[in-house]
Design a protein around this motif. Sequence first.
Motif, short mmCIF file in Angstrom:
data_model
loop_
_atom_site.label_atom_id
_atom_site.label_comp_id
_atom_site.label_asym_id
_atom_site.label_seq_id
_atom_site.Cartn_x
_atom_site.Cartn_y
_atom_site.Cartn_z
N ALA A 153 2.95 10.48 -9.30
CA ALA A 153 2.37 10.50 -11.19
C ALA A 153 1.49 11.14 -11.11
CB ALA A 153 1.37 9.07 -11.82
N SER A 154 0.70 11.50 -10.32
CA SER A 154 -0.13 12.68 -10.03
C SER A 154 0.26 13.91 -8.64
CB SER A 154 -1.58 12.54 -9.96
OG SER A 154 -2.65 13.08 -9.66
N ASP A 155 0.15 14.39 -8.93
CA ASP A 155 0.12 15.46 -7.59
C ASP A 155 -1.46 16.14 -7.27
OD1 ASP A 155 -1.85 16.84 -9.91
OD2 ASP A 155 -0.45 18.85 -9.85
N GLN A 156 -2.36 15.65 -7.53
CA GLN A 156 -3.75 15.27 -6.73
C GLN A 156 -3.68 14.91 -5.64
OE1 GLN A 156 -6.25 15.95 -9.95
NE2 GLN A 156 -5.77 17.74 -11.62
N PHE A 157 -2.97 13.60 -6.26
CA PHE A 157 -3.00 11.81 -5.18
C PHE A 157 -3.07 12.59 -3.44
CE2 PHE A 157 -1.34 8.44 -2.98
CZ PHE A 157 -2.49 7.58 -3.65
N LEU A 158 -2.01 13.58 -2.64
CA LEU A 158 -1.90 13.64 -2.00
C LEU A 158 -2.35 14.19 -1.16
CD1 LEU A 158 2.08 12.49 -1.24
CD2 LEU A 158 0.14 10.47 -0.33
N THR A 159 -3.40 14.89 -1.97
CA THR A 159 -4.20 15.75 -0.93
C THR A 159 -5.51 15.50 0.26
OG1 THR A 159 -6.28 16.02 -2.86
CG2 THR A 159 -3.86 18.17 -3.38
N PHE A 160 -5.21 16.40 0.97
CA PHE A 160 -6.74 15.69 1.86
C PHE A 160 -7.15 15.23 1.15
CE2 PHE A 160 -9.81 16.90 4.61
CZ PHE A 160 -9.29 16.21 6.28
N LYS A 161 -8.09 16.39 0.09
CA LYS A 161 -9.71 15.74 -0.27
C LYS A 161 -9.69 14.90 -0.70
CE LYS A 161 -12.96 17.61 -3.61
NZ LYS A 161 -13.38 19.54 -4.64
N LEU A 163 0.86 -0.96 -0.05
CA LEU A 163 -0.16 -0.24 0.18
C LEU A 163 0.77 0.90 -0.26
CD1 LEU A 163 -2.81 1.45 0.19
CD2 LEU A 163 -2.77 0.69 2.77
N LEU A 164 2.18 0.91 0.71
CA LEU A 164 2.76 2.65 1.38
C LEU A 164 3.74 2.10 -0.92
CD1 LEU A 164 4.40 1.78 4.46
CD2 LEU A 164 2.72 3.37 4.18
N ILE A 165 4.45 1.21 -1.17
CA ILE A 165 4.75 1.43 -2.60
C ILE A 165 3.68 2.05 -3.18
CG2 ILE A 165 5.66 0.26 -4.38
CD1 ILE A 165 7.17 -1.28 -1.86
N LEU A 166 2.60 1.24 -2.93
CA LEU A 166 1.36 2.66 -4.40
C LEU A 166 1.26 3.81 -3.99
CD1 LEU A 166 -0.44 1.28 -6.10
CD2 LEU A 166 -2.23 1.07 -4.84
N CYS A 167 0.95 4.01 -2.62
CA CYS A 167 0.85 5.44 -3.04
C CYS A 167 2.23 6.07 -3.13
CB CYS A 167 0.38 6.08 -1.14
SG CYS A 167 -0.98 5.21 -0.43
N VAL A 168 3.38 5.80 -2.99
CA VAL A 168 4.39 6.79 -3.32
C VAL A 168 4.69 7.03 -4.73
CG1 VAL A 168 6.97 6.68 -3.50
CG2 VAL A 168 5.33 6.00 -0.88
N ILE A 169 3.84 5.74 -5.31
CA ILE A 169 4.38 6.03 -6.63
C ILE A 169 3.20 6.69 -7.79
CG2 ILE A 169 3.89 4.56 -9.52
CD1 ILE A 169 5.07 2.01 -7.41
N LEU A 170 1.90 6.86 -7.23
CA LEU A 170 0.72 7.29 -7.61
C LEU A 170 0.32 8.99 -6.52
CD1 LEU A 170 -2.55 5.18 -6.80
CD2 LEU A 170 -1.18 5.92 -9.14
N SER A 171 1.27 9.50 -6.14
CA SER A 171 2.20 10.55 -5.43
C SER A 171 2.87 11.07 -6.49
CB SER A 171 2.56 11.07 -4.11
OG SER A 171 3.86 9.94 -3.96
N ILE A 225 -7.01 12.18 -0.68
CA ILE A 225 -7.19 11.13 0.55
C ILE A 225 -8.66 10.82 1.06
CG2 ILE A 225 -5.86 10.64 3.58
CD1 ILE A 225 -3.94 12.10 2.18
N MET A 226 -9.53 11.80 1.37
CA MET A 226 -10.90 11.55 2.42
C MET A 226 -11.91 11.05 1.18
SD MET A 226 -10.97 12.50 5.03
CE MET A 226 -9.34 11.73 5.29
N ASN A 227 -11.34 11.44 0.10
CA ASN A 227 -12.11 10.71 -1.39
C ASN A 227 -11.62 9.92 -1.38
OD1 ASN A 227 -14.27 10.74 -3.51
ND2 ASN A 227 -12.46 10.75 -4.42
N ILE A 228 -10.64 9.10 -0.92
CA ILE A 228 -9.79 7.56 -1.08
C ILE A 228 -11.46 6.80 0.56
CG2 ILE A 228 -8.73 5.79 -0.98
CD1 ILE A 228 -7.03 7.56 -2.32
N ALA A 229 -11.05 7.69 1.04
CA ALA A 229 -11.01 6.86 2.20
C ALA A 229 -12.99 6.69 2.31
CB ALA A 229 -11.41 7.80 3.35
N ASN A 230 -13.79 7.48 1.40
CA ASN A 230 -14.80 7.47 0.97
C ASN A 230 -15.30 6.58 -0.17
OD1 ASN A 230 -17.73 7.71 1.87
ND2 ASN A 230 -17.96 8.73 -0.07
N GLN A 231 -14.33 5.57 -0.57
CA GLN A 231 -14.29 5.08 -2.51
C GLN A 231 -14.09 3.61 -1.10
OE1 GLN A 231 -11.93 6.81 -5.04
NE2 GLN A 231 -13.46 7.98 -5.59
N SER A 232 -13.11 3.79 -0.40
CA SER A 232 -12.87 2.26 0.69
C SER A 232 -14.84 1.53 1.28
CB SER A 232 -11.62 2.40 0.99
OG SER A 232 -11.44 3.34 2.31
#
Length: 345
Positions: free
Chosen positions: A41-49, A31-39, A51-58
């Motif tokens: 790949a996209s500058d929008q990934f690590l935004t608080f909004k 999970l951590l490796i995937l998060c690092v790669i996506l961060s 992250i809350m969206n991912i929490a909601n989706q999961s």
Amino acid sequence: MEQTTKKARFDLSTDKSLKSMLSKFGSLLGLLILCVILSFASDQFLTFKNIMNIANQSALNSIISVGMLLTIITAGIDLSVGAMLALSICVMGVLTSKYHVNPFLALLICLSVGAFLGFLNGIMLTKMKLPHPFISTLAMKNVARGLALIVTAASPISGFSKSVQFLGSEKIGSVPVSFILVIVVFIGFHIFLTRTAQGRYIYAVGGNPEAAKLSGVNVPRTLVMVYTISGIMSALCGIVLVGRVNAAFPLAGLDYDADAIAACIIGGASFMGGSGTVWGTLIGAMIMAVLRNGLNLLSVPADYQTVAIGLVIIGAVYVDVLRNQAQKKAKAVPTSNTSAQTTSA
């Protein structure tokens, strides 16, 4: 010679320790490796909004996966979770829209329908002596889906009250209520599986049902309880889904069984039974959500996303196979050493 032997022993123990650490925390590392790669790949990934969206989706997959986990721990499976979800919320929708039943009573009936369907899965497995839960839950999948279509006349039901939508639509501060529910549910299941006798019975039944039976565990009752809980969690997931989309429809939860199985296996559960943790399952569900979210941010077409999720599932099952083979070899080594010592003596 003696020093070489000691060094080899030390290296062997270190290797075992490393394998043990990877087995326990491999999914978290993934999970951590995937998060690092996506961060990167996209500058929008690590935004608080986001992250809350991912929490909601999961949340949906997390809730339904914890019920699936119990069945997998018992070396079973529940292919009917999506269909039970659909029938439960459709019954609730008909009661609230057509018969104007009190929303809180409708929520309780929704959970009761899920519990009853799960109970029937357990009864078919234990009392009717069907050979494998694959058969009973596959049958329930078709029956429940068909009943959902009949109950609603194949039409969606919308216009639910705010009290029904609360779990799926509201936030406390910036945190979705659905994810808070996930944390509460997973803490409860962690305590249940690790601190209660019934939780230990579930692991015992999955590890060796005959040994569990000889130890005084009521295996049929444990299995019925497990599948009943799976039904309840399916209905609870349905309530969150209704809150999110403000609709109950008979085709809800079509692929939820595959996603739930994938989350459990990615999180370290085994089809062989007797292993798996709720926190590993939560990490597995988060990996699925992070992967889908990242692919969306990268504008990957939905068709390719489906292929990617399928490859992740294949990889997770393959890791489970390798893990089981390694465990069998580890068990065989002490036996071989004992036999050799007996021969030499």
